[in-house]
Design an enzyme around this catalytic site. Structure first.
Site, PDB file in Angstrom:
ATOM      1  N   SER A 188       0.849  -1.207   0.000  1.00  0.00           N
ATOM      2  CA  SER A 188       0.000   0.000   0.000  1.00  0.00           C
ATOM      3  C   SER A 188       0.883   1.255   0.000  1.00  0.00           C
ATOM      4  O   SER A 188       0.651   2.184  -0.780  1.00  0.00           O
ATOM      5  CB  SER A 188      -0.961  -0.001   1.193  1.00  0.00           C
ATOM      6  OG  SER A 188      -0.264  -0.005   2.420  1.00  0.00           O
ATOM      7  N   ALA A 189       1.904   1.285   0.838  1.00  0.00           N
ATOM      8  CA  ALA A 189       2.777   2.468   0.901  1.00  0.00           C
ATOM      9  C   ALA A 189       3.544   2.636  -0.411  1.00  0.00           C
ATOM     10  O   ALA A 189       3.665   3.762  -0.932  1.00  0.00           O
ATOM     11  CB  ALA A 189       3.746   2.334   2.065  1.00  0.00           C
ATOM     12  N   ALA A 190       4.052   1.537  -0.962  1.00  0.00           N
ATOM     13  CA  ALA A 190       4.818   1.611  -2.212  1.00  0.00           C
ATOM     14  C   ALA A 190       3.952   2.183  -3.328  1.00  0.00           C
ATOM     15  O   ALA A 190       4.400   3.012  -4.129  1.00  0.00           O
ATOM     16  CB  ALA A 190       5.337   0.228  -2.588  1.00  0.00           C
TER      17      ALA A 190
ATOM     18  N   ASP B  38       6.257   2.459   6.966  1.00  0.00           N
ATOM     19  CA  ASP B  38       6.144   1.856   5.629  1.00  0.00           C
ATOM     20  C   ASP B  38       6.387   2.899   4.530  1.00  0.00           C
ATOM     21  O   ASP B  38       7.167   2.669   3.605  1.00  0.00           O
ATOM     22  CB  ASP B  38       4.751   1.247   5.426  1.00  0.00           C
ATOM     23  CG  ASP B  38       4.561  -0.041   6.201  1.00  0.00           C
ATOM     24  OD1 ASP B  38       5.373  -0.316   7.107  1.00  0.00           O
ATOM     25  OD2 ASP B  38       3.599  -0.774   5.905  1.00  0.00           O
TER      26      ASP B  38
END
Ligand code: MEV
Length: 308
Positions: free
Chosen positions: A102-104, A145
């Site tokens: 999700s963060a990427a 993250d």
């Protein structure tokens, strides 16, 4: 057309504890989510998700993703009604839970937007925008993250009024295996569950949190000394602490045991837990291969990568 990338990550020590201000150690992994942004003539945001990974991940996370994009656009003051865009997601980072997908994806999207619309955002601002989006996925994220996804490398992270982020340099990269349980976890619910139990059983939880805090300082020393045997032992200890706050799961524990039985120096769940991924410390290509193939023989997906 604008492009952007965000790194996947592995948390080596102290997921969950980090949400409450205990330091943690994470590393970016060499796999990225890539985003492409183009202006189009439709309405608002059109999202095409070509990422590969756990079956059902993108569908399960769709509502979180929509909310995340709203939050990011609000934060940036970017009006998608005036500037309709099509976002296409790809790259080699699989959409497993626990790997920072999700963060990427948010970092990649913000970078692509920055590229296409010349927003002039610094890395710091990209990171902050992604953090706003992460709230949709994790409720009260620590920020670890998105920090790993933005800056890469091996990092020491402590959440605070101003987060402390330090780059850790180790002698040479070390092989790890990430095993995927195939279970899509709802990080937001797991994070909220820890908070509830922490409030309900303060004595028990404060004790575990204190132990996790002591452990991570020792882990940092061991990593810097490149004492991998000790790093592995501490990962095993950290897994016990994560079990004690009830964020483990049947498949996670199975993979952790399997990795240790096959010679991993240490193994623990990584990321949000319950489902998602575990990580095993497996220095050298040979040990890495042995542990990864043991997981694959049992029908699980295994990622071979390095940290540091
Ligand atoms: C998720 O990758 C890590 C958690 O600690 C949540 C967070 O730090 O935001 C569970």
């Amino acid at each position: 057309m604008g492009f952007g990338k965000g790194y996947g990550k592995v948390i080596l020590f102290n997921e969950h504890f980090v949400v409450h201000g205990v330091p943690a150690i994470a590393s970016a992994i060499g796999l990225t989510t890539d985003a492409e942004v183009v202006r189009h003539s439709g309405k608002g945001i059109e999202l095409i998700d070509n990422r590969k990974g756990t079956k059902g991940y993108s569908k399960e996370k769709m509502e979180h993703q929509k909310e995340a994009l709203r939050r990011v656009m609000d934060y940036l003051g970017f009006d998608v009604e005036k500037n309709p865009i099509r976002i296409t997601l790809g790259g080699n980072l699989p959409t497993f839970s626990g790997i920072g997908a999700s963060a990427a994806n948010l970092v990649a999207i913000v970078r692509a937007l920055n590229d296409e619309f010349k927003l002039g955002l610094s890395d710091e601002e990209v990171n902050n925008a992604a953090y706003e989006g992460e709230k949709a996925f994790a409720g009260t994220p620590s920020g670890i993250d998105n920090t790993a996804a933005t800056f890469g490398g091996l990092i020491w992270f402590k959440r605070g009024e101003k987060n402390i982020i330090e780059r850790l340099q180790i002698k040479k990269p070390v092989e790890i295996v990430m095993g995927n349980t195939g279970v899509v976890a709802n990080t937001k619910e797991v994070v909220a569950g820890v908070r509830e139990r922490k409030e309900k059983y303060p004595e028990k939880y404060n004790k575990i949190f204190k132990e996790a805090e002591e452990l991570v300082y020792e882990a940092r020393e061991a990593l810097l000394k490149y004492d991998l045997k000790r790093v592995g032992e501490l990962m095993n200890e950290n897994h016990k602490q994560l079990q004690a706050i009830e964020v483990d799961g049947k498949e996670l524990n199975f993979l952790v045991e399997l990795a240790r039985d096959n010679g991993a120096l240490g193994a623990k769940l990584t990321g949000g837990g319950v489902g998602g991924c575990m990580v095993a410390l497996t220095p050298g290509k040979e040990l890495q291969e042995k542990v990864a193939s043991a997981m694959e023989k049992e029908g699980f997906q295994a990622l071979r990568t390095v940290v540091g």
